[in-house]
Scaffold this motif. Sequence first.
Motif, PDB file in Angstrom:
ATOM      1  N   PRO B 100       0.836  -1.204   0.000  1.00  0.00           N
ATOM      2  CA  PRO B 100       0.000   0.000   0.000  1.00  0.00           C
ATOM      3  C   PRO B 100       0.875   1.259   0.000  1.00  0.00           C
ATOM      4  CG  PRO B 100      -0.181  -1.192   2.071  1.00  0.00           C
ATOM      5  CD  PRO B 100       0.606  -2.057   1.149  1.00  0.00           C
ATOM      6  N   SER B 101       0.354   2.333  -0.587  1.00  0.00           N
ATOM      7  CA  SER B 101       1.195   3.513  -0.769  1.00  0.00           C
ATOM      8  C   SER B 101       1.635   4.123   0.560  1.00  0.00           C
ATOM      9  CB  SER B 101       0.465   4.544  -1.622  1.00  0.00           C
ATOM     10  OG  SER B 101      -0.817   4.760  -1.105  1.00  0.00           O
ATOM     11  N   SER B 103       2.479   2.498   3.280  1.00  0.00           N
ATOM     12  CA  SER B 103       3.639   1.741   3.753  1.00  0.00           C
ATOM     13  C   SER B 103       4.888   2.151   2.992  1.00  0.00           C
ATOM     14  CB  SER B 103       3.418   0.238   3.572  1.00  0.00           C
ATOM     15  OG  SER B 103       2.187  -0.123   4.104  1.00  0.00           O
ATOM     16  N   ALA B 182      -1.137   8.292  -1.707  1.00  0.00           N
ATOM     17  CA  ALA B 182      -1.475   8.115  -0.304  1.00  0.00           C
ATOM     18  C   ALA B 182      -2.319   9.302   0.141  1.00  0.00           C
ATOM     19  CB  ALA B 182      -0.198   8.025   0.525  1.00  0.00           C
TER      20      ALA B 182
END
Lengths: 264, 235
Positions: B100-101, B103, B182
């Motif tokens: 995921p962006s 992370s 994000a």
Amino acid sequence: MIDVIDLKKSFGKVDVLKGIDIKINKGDVVVVIGPSGSGKSTFLRCLNCMEDPTGGQIIFNGVDIADPKVNINIHRRRIGMVFQHFNLFNNKTVIQNIMLSPVLCALSDRRKAIIRNIFSKKKEPVRSKDEIKKTEKENAMKLLARIGLEDKANAYPSTLSGGQKQRVAIVRSLAMNPDVILFDEPTSALDPEMVGEVLEVMKELAKSGMTMVIVTHEMGFAKEVGSRIVFIDEGVIKEENNPKDFFDNPQDPRLKEFLSKVLI
Amino acid sequence: MNFEAKINKFIEILIDYKGYVKVIEGLENTLKIAILGLVIGIVIGTLIATVRVIPKYKTLPRVLNSICTFYVGFFRGTPMVVQLLLFYYVALPLMGINLPSVSVAIAVFGLNSGAYISEIMRSGIQSVDYGQTEGGRSVGLSFATTMMKIVIPQAVKNILPTLGNEFIVLIKETSIVSFIGAADLYVAFNYIGSNSYEFMVPYLAMAIIYIVIVCIITVLIKFMERSLKKSDRRN
């Protein structure tokens, strides 16, 4: 106990020690004197490999600690050192300063013992962590009582006087139960008033039979406490003798000149 | 539209159209990226700084040192946006990893601030008198233990104000993570703005939130500094 054989040390192209041979026996109080720049401090710092020697051997309890393959940390536990500028840990209280290394060393020995116990049938007793801390704390308090600073146990070094700091530094090295203690000009950074209290502690140590190697400019102290005096100049030992003959009947011309300047 | 009407419009979208959910999510991501990034950065930075002060006459420290030099050179030499894009669109897809962006942003912020903190930490370690290291080594502690128990605690005390600075920079820098999709504070307020075709109040509110966060951090750092000054005579 310490056997120094042809010890050499150079910093870059400058040869500071050019081959030093000396034998230090148990109970000796060896006082090293010499003009500044003669290599006496370097010699002392080589004895526990604070400076790595560039040549020669230092046989300590049968092991050549000048060999870079030797784990020097194990041997440094048995060689105490007291510095000119005390080098107490500023972020620790007095009692933590004294306890730190004994506790950490005991804990690491404990870990090793636990691992050994897993692999061998013969179980050796393992002390609990709290027990280790408790004994070391008691030991530290005893040492502090010896120098009359129990009330400073929880003070930080920055609140102590120079003389107090140096006394704490001495018992910090004592807490490891060393075979020998090295003193690198222990009184040179002190106010004249405080020199006495530090020398008093050192005298008491010498009387108790501790092996000591002391670099100092306190000639009176050297004469009184030293069992052997060593004169180092230009990276070699120029003269080595008992205190009486050393001061009353010096042989080396450079030593004669040095003494005539120092002893007024 | 006058200013009052703009505020009313903003409040309407914020509350009635669930804009606050976006804001809370954005705030959460912003703080998560900055705080976790800082923690990773401190760990990496301390390790690098320690490697850099190891005496270098053996091979292993030399090799480690040149790796660290390269690392610091890369992360200080490229903009953080470029690093985000490189990691999200180049490095991770090439390795076949799908993250995921947020992370990815945390990782990149950590790696990036690690490079900066390593230099801050190095100056901190060098500001601690070498006698402290000698004192530790003389009682038989290893180099690593001496660093961990004696030198680094004192170094951290010296660099705390600068470290706080780095944290503030990180908080503000999070506003670029929308480059990889994000959802941070900027994305949240941009969403409110584009729904009302009115950007003045949302962006003003965003600025105020950033200022409030930074003020809180400043107070926290002051507080930490004071409690770490215990061992100093001057307190």
